[in-house]
Design an enzyme around this catalytic site. Structure first.
Site, PDB file in Angstrom:
ATOM      1  N   ASP A 331       0.815  -1.220   0.000  1.00  0.00           N
ATOM      2  CA  ASP A 331       0.000   0.000   0.000  1.00  0.00           C
ATOM      3  C   ASP A 331       0.843   1.263   0.000  1.00  0.00           C
ATOM      4  O   ASP A 331       0.440   2.276  -0.546  1.00  0.00           O
ATOM      5  CB  ASP A 331      -0.939   0.012   1.207  1.00  0.00           C
ATOM      6  CG  ASP A 331      -2.040  -1.021   1.048  1.00  0.00           C
ATOM      7  OD1 ASP A 331      -3.020  -0.742   0.364  1.00  0.00           O
ATOM      8  OD2 ASP A 331      -1.897  -2.137   1.586  1.00  0.00           O
ATOM      9  N   TYR A 416      -9.776  -0.381   1.231  1.00  0.00           N
ATOM     10  CA  TYR A 416      -9.388  -0.397   2.644  1.00  0.00           C
ATOM     11  C   TYR A 416      -9.098   0.996   3.173  1.00  0.00           C
ATOM     12  O   TYR A 416      -8.617   1.852   2.430  1.00  0.00           O
ATOM     13  CB  TYR A 416      -8.126  -1.247   2.841  1.00  0.00           C
ATOM     14  CG  TYR A 416      -8.381  -2.512   3.633  1.00  0.00           C
ATOM     15  CD1 TYR A 416      -8.545  -2.455   5.017  1.00  0.00           C
ATOM     16  CD2 TYR A 416      -8.456  -3.747   3.023  1.00  0.00           C
ATOM     17  CE1 TYR A 416      -8.793  -3.604   5.749  1.00  0.00           C
ATOM     18  CE2 TYR A 416      -8.709  -4.905   3.749  1.00  0.00           C
ATOM     19  CZ  TYR A 416      -8.877  -4.830   5.115  1.00  0.00           C
ATOM     20  OH  TYR A 416      -9.122  -5.958   5.828  1.00  0.00           O
TER      21      TYR A 416
HETATM   22 CU   LIG Z   1      -8.060  -7.336   6.268  1.00  0.00          CU
END
Ligand SMILES: [Cu+2]
Length: 671
Positions: A331, A416
């Protein structure tokens, strides 16, 4: 996908370097919009414009140049440490320049004071991280490809406006083509009229896109799986409907009040609170970075950390399906944590007593923009700090309530959301809270009910969270780079373990256990693992600074929290690329250019040139400037209760003073 708000830039004003004001003054915008006060202040808009102008003037910018990053080049550590307020300091910009036509990547340093390019060189064979503009550029390429239309048609979808295309970094390359061409993966979701397309995967389809050539180079179109029927939207109207027509009654208010004001002072990017002082910045790649963390020990400012940052992440998915094997999100290294941060929502994301700071970033085309309210600072109740009730003296109670200072931000990378909060405490300890929330990645499946504990087929590698939706198992690895300067830069490292003694002369009753302290003298042998049996911990201490009364070398201890080892096979290319997950604790000698555990450019790299490589130099860790790298992990086996949006999962670790003080530093806290 990310929507950016390009705010108007604030007018610039020169502000002279001044000591901390006696009365608290509260500048709404930090010094990013003004002249820098400190060598570590992020670039302001005027500096960004100048960097760009200098690069253009010296002929470094072509029509097709993109700027994956343009940010402050931090001065060398030694220079920052010797800088005193009032002294001049260098201002340099670091820029990545990516020629999207040729695929060449360059690194430049611009001396902003002299107005010239100080260095410029190509970085051959490397790819910059996924740029925000690529999130916009790739989906139309996919949607225009006849194979995509055909694949959707096979699944009964003819209106492509109903389809959302999301992109992924390519993953670990296996051939020369995938190392050189700039490739992205594209997957599809059914959006329809809903707001949460992540709940409705159109599975069995992955396109690979050559971003430079702007064309789909490969299509993997396998099983036709049912598109999950439930929308799983969680906007207020959808939730009201889902909850049978009404939401829960609102709770009576709980008011956070600081009637006499806050206890911190802020000047530019520097914060002082209680006995702590630190500097901060929202770095476009690393997110919130703390600098120069110091503790005031009865009038003596003692350094604790020079720099603390998230150095990289890796989130590998554990499903063996060929549409999932490439999915391992770095990320930070592949996307960038800071520049994907959002504006914080006071009263929800952060408490109502938060003070907010804007952050300045630079878009792919070199234009500065402001993300409003990207960082929050707040005081909170710290629970019970210490207590003793004297049972022999009429139950006389001595106890103190704790207070904590928190600074944090939240980033959203596609599905996310990650929050990172640094917590400062009155007992001299620090905590990093990592907060995981958002939407789990979903995979289509024919399964609609589990009926017991079925763990076969798709349910071997994931959990059913809704009819026709499996959330595959995955692991979130975070690596934090902690450049500890425990009362100075001369530090050493020890590993602490608890061991039971064998029964015998020294241990006649079999109850005794000792704590061993083993020095780690150099980088060889400084990649360490957690150990349940011996409760392993690590101490960074200053051998030349002892506490007055007890004579301990002043130290700080890493207290690990939740963690897990990777479930990757030794042959997995991910272990080559994300080698920092092989062990949980690593030490290196400090180097200003060793910053990112996965290497500076992990996108489409077959191997890592990061942490495990640096450690091979076997530099000394004995009385040196030492960096502690800690990898922590959440192994995520999804639960239905985490659908369609996850309640916050909190994880992290603590840094505790250990022999740093002669007694409990919180004794002076008033009732
Ligand atoms: Cu997760």
């Amino acid at each position: 996908m990310k929507t950016l708000l390009f705010a108007f830039l604030l007018p610039l004003s020169a502000s002279a370097v001044q000591p901390f004001p006696a009365k608290r003054e509260v500048p709404r915008v930090p010094s990013s919009a003004n002249a820098p006060l400190h060598p570590l202040d992020p670039l302001g808009p005027r500096e960004v414009a100048k960097a760009l102008a200098v690069l253009k003037k010296e002929g470094k910018v072509a029509t097709d140049t993109l700027f994956p990053y343009l940010m402050l080049k931090e001065p060398p550590k030694a220079e920052v440490l010797s800088w005193k307020e009032g002294m001049p300091f260098r201002r340099e910009a670091f820029a990545e320049l990516y020629d999207r036509k040729t695929g060449k990547l360059f690194e430049a340093t611009v001396d902003l004071r002299a107005g010239r390019v100080a260095s410029f060189h190509e970085v051959p064979g490397m790819h910059p991280s996924v740029m925000i503009s690529e999130f916009d550029a790739v989906p139309p390429i996919v949607k225009a490809d006849p194979r995509f239309k055909e694949a959707m048609k096979r699944r009964g979808i003819t209106n492509l406006d109903d389809v959302a295309v999301d992109i992924w970094a390519y993953g670990s390359p296996r051939d020369e083509f995938s190392r050189t061409a700039r490739l992205m993966r594209a997957i599809a979701y059914f959006k329809g009229k809903g707001t949460n397309f992540y709940a409705r995967p159109i599975d069995g389809f992955t396109a690979t896109v050559d971003v430079t050539e702007r064309k789909v180079v490969d299509v993997l179109d396998t099983d036709v799986l049912p598109v999950p029927p439930d929308s799983a939207d969680f906007d207020k109207a959808s939730l009201t409907k889902l909850e049978g027509g009404k939401l829960r009654p609102a709770l009576k208010p709980l008011v956070i009040s600081q009637p006499k004001g806050v206890n911190y002072e802020v000047r530019g990017h520097e914060v002082r609170w209680n006995n702590w002082s630190f500097h901060f910045a929202l770095h476009p790649r690393e997110g919130l970075v703390l600098y120069l963390v110091r503790y005031n020990d009865h009038g003596t400012w003692r350094p604790v950390l020079y720099r603390a940052s998230l150095s990289d992440m890796m989130v590998p998915y554990g499903h063996s399906d060929q549409h999932w094997t490439y999915r391992a999100a770095f990320d930070e290294g592949e996307y960038g944590i800071g520049r994907y941060s959002g504006s914080l929502d006071v009263g929800a994301d952060v408490p109502t007593n938060s003070r907010l700071f804007d952050a300045l970033f630079v878009d792919d085309f070199g234009k500065p923009y402001v993300t409003k309210n990207a960082v929050a600072l707040w005081e909170r109740d710290g629970g019970l700090l210490w207590k003793h009730m004297d049972m022999y003296n009429g139950g006389k109670n001595e106890s103190r309530r704790g207070r904590e200072l928190v600074i944090g931000f939240i980033t959203t990378i596609s599905n996310y959301d990650y929050g990172l909060n640094w917590v400062f405490k009155e007992d001299g300890s620090l905590e990093l809270e990592a907060v995981l929330t958002g939407i789990m990645l979903s995979k289509g499946t024919t399964v609609t009910r589990v009926d017991g504990h079925d763990h076969s087929g798709d349910l071997k590698f994931g959990h059913l969270v809704a009819p026709n939706v499996v959330a595959p198992h995955h692991q979130h690895f975070f690596n934090v780079r902690l450049d500890l300067d425990v009362d100075g830069t001369t530090n050493s490292v020890a590993e602490l373990e608890n061991h039971a003694l064998s029964e015998g002369k020294e241990n006649p009753f079999g109850n005794a256990f000792e704590m061993t302290e083993t020095l780690i003298p150099s980088e060889k042998g400084a990649a360490r693992d957690l150990d349940f049996l011996s409760q392993r911990k690590w101490l960074v201490f200053n051998p030349s600074s002892r506490t007055e009364k007890l004579g301990y070398p002043r130290g700080f201890l890493l207290l690990p929290g939740e963690n897990a080892a990777p479930y990757l096979q030794a042959s997995s290319p991910l272990l080559e690329r994300g080698g920092f997950v092989k062990h949980q604790v690593w030490f290196t000698q400090e180097r200003d250019d060793e910053m990112y555990a996965g290497g500076p450019y992990p996108l489409q790299r077959p191997t890592s040139d990061g942490l495990p490589e640096w450690q091979k130099q076997n530099r000394s860790l004995d009385g040196q400037d030492v960096v502690l790298w800690y990898t922590f992990c959440v192994s995520h086996a999804p639960r239905p209760e985490e659908w369609p949006v996850m309640s916050v999962h909190k994880t992290g670790f603590q840094l505790l003073p250990a022999g740093f003080f002669d007694r409990n530093p919180a004794l002076g806290v008033r009732r």
